[in-house]
Design an enzyme around this catalytic site. Structure first.
Site, PDB file in Angstrom:
ATOM      1  N   HIS A 110       0.863  -1.179   0.000  1.00 51.55           N
ATOM      2  CA  HIS A 110       0.000   0.000   0.000  1.00 51.55           C
ATOM      3  C   HIS A 110       0.896   1.225   0.000  1.00 51.55           C
ATOM      4  O   HIS A 110       1.918   1.252   0.661  1.00 51.55           O
ATOM      5  CB  HIS A 110      -0.867  -0.014   1.261  1.00 51.55           C
ATOM      6  CG  HIS A 110      -1.869   1.094   1.323  1.00 51.55           C
ATOM      7  ND1 HIS A 110      -3.134   0.971   0.804  1.00 51.55           N
ATOM      8  CD2 HIS A 110      -1.796   2.347   1.825  1.00 51.55           C
ATOM      9  CE1 HIS A 110      -3.803   2.105   1.002  1.00 51.55           C
ATOM     10  NE2 HIS A 110      -3.002   2.955   1.615  1.00 51.55           N
TER      11      HIS A 110
ATOM     12  N   ASP B 190     -14.689   2.790   6.740  1.00 43.89           N
ATOM     13  CA  ASP B 190     -13.536   3.599   6.318  1.00 43.89           C
ATOM     14  C   ASP B 190     -13.896   4.441   5.107  1.00 43.89           C
ATOM     15  O   ASP B 190     -13.479   5.590   4.987  1.00 43.89           O
ATOM     16  CB  ASP B 190     -12.334   2.697   6.000  1.00 43.89           C
ATOM     17  CG  ASP B 190     -11.197   3.509   5.373  1.00 43.89           C
ATOM     18  OD1 ASP B 190     -10.637   4.359   6.086  1.00 43.89           O
ATOM     19  OD2 ASP B 190     -10.911   3.325   4.175  1.00 43.89           O
TER      20      ASP B 190
ATOM     21  N   ARG C 206     -13.362  12.962   5.824  1.00 44.01           N
ATOM     22  CA  ARG C 206     -12.056  13.562   6.167  1.00 44.01           C
ATOM     23  C   ARG C 206     -11.547  14.417   5.025  1.00 44.01           C
ATOM     24  O   ARG C 206     -10.970  15.479   5.240  1.00 44.01           O
ATOM     25  CB  ARG C 206     -11.043  12.447   6.476  1.00 44.01           C
ATOM     26  CG  ARG C 206     -11.233  11.813   7.857  1.00 44.01           C
ATOM     27  CD  ARG C 206     -10.395  10.557   7.993  1.00 44.01           C
ATOM     28  NE  ARG C 206      -8.979  10.814   7.810  1.00 44.01           N
ATOM     29  CZ  ARG C 206      -8.101   9.913   7.347  1.00 44.01           C
ATOM     30  NH1 ARG C 206      -8.498   8.695   7.032  1.00 44.01           N
ATOM     31  NH2 ARG C 206      -6.844  10.227   7.216  1.00 44.01           N
TER      32      ARG C 206
ATOM     33  N   SER D 186      -7.128   3.723   9.119  1.00 43.46           N
ATOM     34  CA  SER D 186      -7.730   3.611   7.795  1.00 43.46           C
ATOM     35  C   SER D 186      -6.967   2.599   6.929  1.00 43.46           C
ATOM     36  O   SER D 186      -7.554   1.682   6.349  1.00 43.46           O
ATOM     37  CB  SER D 186      -7.734   4.995   7.138  1.00 43.46           C
ATOM     38  OG  SER D 186      -7.987   4.912   5.758  1.00 43.46           O
TER      39      SER D 186
ATOM     40  N   LYS E 295      -8.066  -1.774   6.136  1.00 42.20           N
ATOM     41  CA  LYS E 295      -8.270  -2.337   4.790  1.00 42.20           C
ATOM     42  C   LYS E 295      -7.338  -3.525   4.556  1.00 42.20           C
ATOM     43  O   LYS E 295      -7.735  -4.529   3.955  1.00 42.20           O
ATOM     44  CB  LYS E 295      -8.035  -1.254   3.731  1.00 42.20           C
ATOM     45  CG  LYS E 295      -9.229  -0.306   3.617  1.00 42.20           C
ATOM     46  CD  LYS E 295      -8.976   0.837   2.663  1.00 42.20           C
ATOM     47  CE  LYS E 295      -8.099   1.890   3.293  1.00 42.20           C
ATOM     48  NZ  LYS E 295      -8.117   3.190   2.648  1.00 42.20           N
TER      49      LYS E 295
HETATM   50  N1  URA Z   1      -4.518   5.961   2.616  1.00 44.03           N
HETATM   51  C1  URA Z   1      -5.610   5.455   3.206  1.00 44.03           C
HETATM   52  O1  URA Z   1      -6.117   4.429   2.795  1.00 44.03           O
HETATM   53  N2  URA Z   1      -6.143   6.071   4.264  1.00 44.03           N
HETATM   54  C2  URA Z   1      -5.637   7.214   4.738  1.00 44.03           C
HETATM   55  O2  URA Z   1      -6.165   7.741   5.705  1.00 44.03           O
HETATM   56  C3  URA Z   1      -4.495   7.749   4.119  1.00 44.03           C
HETATM   57  C4  URA Z   1      -3.959   7.100   3.044  1.00 44.03           C
END
Ligand code: URA
Ligand code: CA
Length: 411
Positions: free
Chosen positions: A82, A161, A168, A183, A187
Site C-alpha cells: 500500500h 472507512d 475527512r 484507515s 483495509k
Molecule cells: N490511505 C488510506 O487508505 N487512508 C488514509 O487515511 C491515508 C492514506
C-alpha cells in the site's frame, strides 16, 4: 451514551473507550449520527490525537464494519502493499508482477485517485477490456494461479472507512496519523494477506509532511499489524519529486512495462526495494540477498511475462493501449542544472490536460499526460527537450507557468 459527551471528552483531550468510538463511528455509518457531529469528532481527534489503544480500537471497528476475506487462509506466501499516495506512483504495477515471478501471491485491492494523485485502478482502466471488479473467489483464484490479481475496492470491506475517508477529505482531517493508520491497516487486515508493506510518502504534496511524522506513522502501522498477527514493514519515500517519468494513466502503464523490460530509473529502484522487502518478509531472507532475486525477476523477463499474464487473466488487451496523438514537446528556455521538479506542479499540469479529476463529475482521459525527459540533477542546454505533453485537444492553452514546476538553475 451521548455523542455530545464523546465529542466533548475528545475536545478536552480525554481518551475514548472502545464502546464510545464504536457508538460514534458505527452511528455515523448507520446514519444515526449526522455528519456535522462526526466532523467535529474527527477534528477533535485530529487536534488532540489518539493513543495506541484508541487507534487499535478504531481499526477494529473499521474492520468489523464489513466482511473479512482472510486471504491468507486460501493463498500461501500472500503479500500486499500500500502506498499512502503519490504522483507518478506506478510502483504496484511493477511490484505485483515481480512478486508473482518470485513465487509470492499478491491479491490486492486498490483505490481510485484522490485529488490529483492518480489511483492504480484508473491506470489499469486505460487498458481496454480490463475487468477490475473481481469477486472474492475470482481475486483468490487469480492471485493463486497467476500470482498477482487486482480489484477495485468494494464496499463489502471496511465500508466505515469509505464514508469516514470521504468526510475527512472535505473537513481538513486527512493528516491525522492515528486516523491514517487505522484507515490503512483496517483495509489491509480485512483483506488478510500475511505480509504487508506500506510505502509512506513524505513531502509537500503528501499527507505526511516530514520524516519524524513518517516514523511515528510507521510505529503505529507495525503495532497494529502485530496485534493482528501480521508482518508489517514500512519504507519511507520522498514525494517532493515525481517517482516516475510518466504521469498519466496509459503513459504510466507503458512506463511500468519499460521498467519491467529493464529500464533503470527511480521507479525501477523503488520497485526493487518494495519487492525485496516483501521477499525478505515472506521467506525470511536477508534483505541484500532479496535485492539480487528482485533484480533477477526483471533481468530474466519473468516479471514482464507475469505482467502480461496478469493483464490477460483480467480480460485486458494490452496491444490496444492508446496514447493521445498530439504530442507537444517542451524545451528548456535556458541552459543549466535541473534544480527541482515539483511533484505537485507536475500533477497539476497532468490534471489540466485531463489525466485526473479536478471535480467529482469530471471524466478521466486515459490517453493524456506528461512524459519527463529529465530528472533532478540533470544538466540541460537551451533548447533541450524537457518533457512531452500528450493531449487530445491540440488547441489547449499551455503557458510558461504550467511548466514552472521544472526549475532550471541558469548560469
Ligand atoms: N490511505 C488510506 O487508505 N487512508 C488514509 O487515511 C491515508 C492514506
Ligand atoms: Ca501505488
Amino acid at each position: 451514551m451521548n455523542i455530545l459527551d464523546i465529542i466533548t471528552r475528545k475536545k478536552n483531550g480525554i481518551s475514548l473507550s472502545y464502546d464510545e468510538l464504536e457508538y460514534a463511528f458505527n452511528g455515523y455509518l448507520n446514519k444515526k449520527i449526522p455528519s456535522y457531529q462526526m466532523s467535529a469528532l474527527l477534528m477533535a481527534i485530529t487536534i488532540n490525537g489518539m493513543n495506541m489503544s484508541e487507534t487499535l480500537a478504531l481499526t477494529d471497528i473499521f474492520i468489523k464494519s464489513g466482511e473479512e476475506y482472510h486471504i491468507s487462509d486460501y493463498i500461501n506466501n500472500s503479500v500486499d502493499k500500500h502506498s499512502t499516495g503519490g504522483v507518478g506512483d506506478t510502483t504496484t504495477l511493477v511490484v505485483g508482477p515481480m512478486c508473482a515471478a518470485m513465487g509470492m501471491h499478491m491479491a490486492k485491492m486498490s483505490g481510485r485517485g484522490l485529488g490529483i494523485t492518480g489511483g492504480t485502478i484508473d491506470k489499469l482502466e486505460s487498458i481496454p477490456g480490463m475487468n477490475l471488479k473481481l469477486t472474492k473467489d475470482e481475486l483468490i483464484e487469480k492471485a493463486s494461479t497467476v500470482g498477482f490479481a487486482l480489484s477495485a475496492q468494494t464496499s463489502e470491506l471496511t465500508p466505515l472507512d469509505k464514508v469516514v475517508y470521504a468526510l475527512r477529505d472535505v473537513t481538513g482531517t486527512t493528516e491525522s496519523l492515528p486516523l491514517i493508520a487505522s484507515s490503512i491497516m483496517s483495509k489491509k487486515i480485512a483483506l488478510g494477506a500475511e505480509n504487508i508493506l506500506i510505502d509512506i510518502k513524505v513531502g509537500d504534496g503528501a499527507l505526511v509532511k516530514n520524516q519524524s511524522q513518517a516514523e511515528e506513522l510507521s510505529r503505529m502501522l507495525k503495532e497494529i499489524g502485530t496485534s493482528y498477527n501480521k508482518k508489517v514493514e514500512t519504507i519511507i519515500s520522498d514525494m517532493n519529486t515525481p517517482l516516475s517519468y510518466a504521469i498519466g494513466n496509459a503513459l504510466e502503464v507503458k512506463e511500468a512495462i519499460n521498467v519491467l523490460k529493464g529500464k533503470k530509473c527511480p521507479l525501477y529502484y523503488k520497485a526493487v526495494e518494495c519487492a525485496a522487502n516483501l521477499l525478505s518478509m515472506t521467506r525470511g531472507l536477508d534483505y541484500n540477498e532479496s535485492i539480487i532475486y528482485a533484480e533477477k525477476a526483471i533481468e530474466t523477463g519473468k516479471a514482464l511475462e507475469k505482467f502480461y499474464e496478469f493483464v490477460k487473466s483480467q480480460g485486458g488487451r494490452i496491444d490496444e493501449l492508446e496514447l493521445a496523438e498530439n504530442v507537444i514537446p517542451i524545451n528548456a528556455n535556458k541552459s543549466g542544472k535541473i534544480k527541482k521538479i515539483d511533484a505537485l506542479g507536475a500533477a497539476k499540469l497532468a490534471a489540466k490536460v485531463g489525466a485526473s479529476k479536478m471535480k467529482l463529475d469530471d471524466t478521466i482521459d486515459y490517453s493524456v499526460g506528461l512524459y519527463l525527459n529529465v530528472k533532478e540533477g540533470d544538466y540541460v542546454k537551451e533548447g533541450d527537450l524537457l518533457l512531452k505533453v500528450y493531449v487530445n485537444n491540440p488547441n489547449i492553452e499551455l503557458t510558461n507557468s504550467d511548466f514552472s514546476f521544472i526549475d532550471i538553475e541558469g548560469e
